[in-house]
Design a protein around this motif. Sequence first.
Motif, PDB file in Angstrom:
ATOM      1  N   ALA A  28       1.790  -5.256   0.703  1.00 45.56           N
ATOM      2  CA  ALA A  28       0.961  -4.478   1.627  1.00 45.56           C
ATOM      3  C   ALA A  28       1.583  -4.420   3.012  1.00 45.56           C
ATOM      4  N   LYS A  29       2.201  -5.544   3.423  1.00 47.33           N
ATOM      5  CA  LYS A  29       2.845  -5.591   4.735  1.00 47.33           C
ATOM      6  C   LYS A  29       4.000  -4.601   4.809  1.00 47.33           C
ATOM      7  N   TRP A  30       4.838  -4.607   3.752  1.00 51.76           N
ATOM      8  CA  TRP A  30       5.984  -3.691   3.747  1.00 51.76           C
ATOM      9  C   TRP A  30       5.553  -2.240   3.639  1.00 51.76           C
ATOM     10  N   LEU A  31       4.503  -1.992   2.862  1.00 47.69           N
ATOM     11  CA  LEU A  31       3.973  -0.627   2.785  1.00 47.69           C
ATOM     12  C   LEU A  31       3.496  -0.145   4.151  1.00 47.69           C
ATOM     13  N   SER A  32       2.833  -1.045   4.883  1.00 45.48           N
ATOM     14  CA  SER A  32       2.350  -0.683   6.213  1.00 45.48           C
ATOM     15  C   SER A  32       3.509  -0.396   7.157  1.00 45.48           C
ATOM     16  N   ILE A  33       4.570  -1.207   7.067  1.00 45.50           N
ATOM     17  CA  ILE A  33       5.746  -0.995   7.926  1.00 45.50           C
ATOM     18  C   ILE A  33       6.389   0.358   7.615  1.00 45.50           C
TER      19      ILE A  33
END
Length: 556
Positions: A28-33
């Motif tokens: 989720a963190k990488w998707l947000s980035i």
Amino acid sequence: MNQTTEGNGLRKFDPRGDQSADTGRQAAKWLSIVRWVSILIILLALATLIRSLPLDRGMAAMNDWISGLGFWGPVVLAGIYIVATVLFVPGTILTLAAGAMFGLFVGFIAVSVGSTLGAAAAFLIARYLARDRVAAMAQGDRRFGAIDRAIGEGGWKIVALLRLSPAIPFNMQNYLYGLTPIRFWPFLLTSWLAMMPGTFLYVYLGHVTGAAVGAGRARTPAEWAMLAVGLLATVAVTVYVTKLARSKLREQMERSADDEQLAESASKQPPSVSKTVVMAIVAVCLSLAAVYTRANAEAIEGWLTGLFGPPQVELKEAYSDSEGGRTIDHAVFDELLAAHVDADGWVDYAGLQRDEAQLNAYLKDLANAPFDELGRDDKLALLINAYNAFTLKLILEHYPLDSIMEIPEDQRWEAQRWNVGGRLWSLNQIEHEQIRPKFVEPRIHFAVVCAAVGCPPLRNEAYDAARLDEQLEDQTAYVHRHGTWFRYDGEANTAHLTKLYQWYADDFQQTFDGPLRFAARYSPELQADLTGGVTPQVKWLPYDWSLNGVGNRQSR
């Protein structure tokens, strides 16, 4: 912490559960980035495209077309909005354009009516014509079940909250409501009222944007300050209302949802993989388009010229009167014009057709002209006469006709067939490549004639190098004495200008600090107001493309 249940009722720690949760959080963190980087790239690419493309000319062209429809302009835009809404086409650009073209009040009404009727059409399609198909689409959205139950309990109040909150895209909402229990008229009235804040914001933004890129008068700092304050206030109110609506909507959805997952889906969700991938693809495509546009700006502008009007050029003197020393005699053309053009520029094309052999003889003289050996004024007189003579010949080739616009586009201004001194040029090349960039002479816009009523009048004598400045000045003064091309109303603080000033605004900006300053040379009242610090608003006179033949003769 994740645990599993044992037979004795105790719960035992399961490390695989924590690892899975950590993996999910990292994803989720990488998707947000990726999402935020994509948004940044999209904004930078759009900024590059805006700077590279002549969007102001495109807006002016669209403005000319729709505004030229008079009363029907806003009606046409509202109709386009209805069709766009039904076809799932985002209406943001149309909303901005409405504010730029029609101003805040009329633009708001046009968009409000168009968006509301479009929503009504989509609602009726979903309820009566394509219910099964819309239902199948709704099954793919987890929020719809909760929305359906919430509307069943709260009715029009939930519709109002959804309209105020961007929880679901506008076009999708219109169809989904057709599947819910809400009746048509409460839906329509609620949608109309609840969409007003967002509509007003985007119309206001378009109004400010149109003021920034328009070719009319320059706005004072106080006017810009008022526009900016109004825009900021509108944004603040819209954001505040949206925030309240989202909070209230979340409460309503949580009450009506059967489980926590449905309630959570109505609030903020982390970006899905598919949406993030789509956004990244859009960012890459826009970046490539921006790089290509930046590298090929001149070629693209040339291609867009046919769509958005004449190209901008840098005015400069390329010749001197000391060059060559040869001259050319325009007596043949002078006789033709004196015989078949009256004092107000109306052309007897039937009579000219009978003397077409004489015109052809003059065209041969143009083909054999020693262009490179002519001085500055001889070159300019030759090019103006050539443009006007070639246009007359073009009309005779298709005569009788009602307008030069009836001639096929590839045979009109872009046809590279006219011989000047052994060189084949198009009419556009003569004007935009041989005259404008090589002579600092904006008065030529009142001398070259495109055979239309809206054009300046065709002079009933040929231009002659020995009297060129006198002829150009007399021609320009004539134009500014007649309401077809210029009117100044000091009491209304309004200058009515021919669209030649709009299309070639940059030429007048380079030479006389803009169209108004140039026009003031021929209007003492306008000159006095400008000197006194009064800056009038500009309105563009209609440009009549009817043939400038004697059959259309009218009072100038």
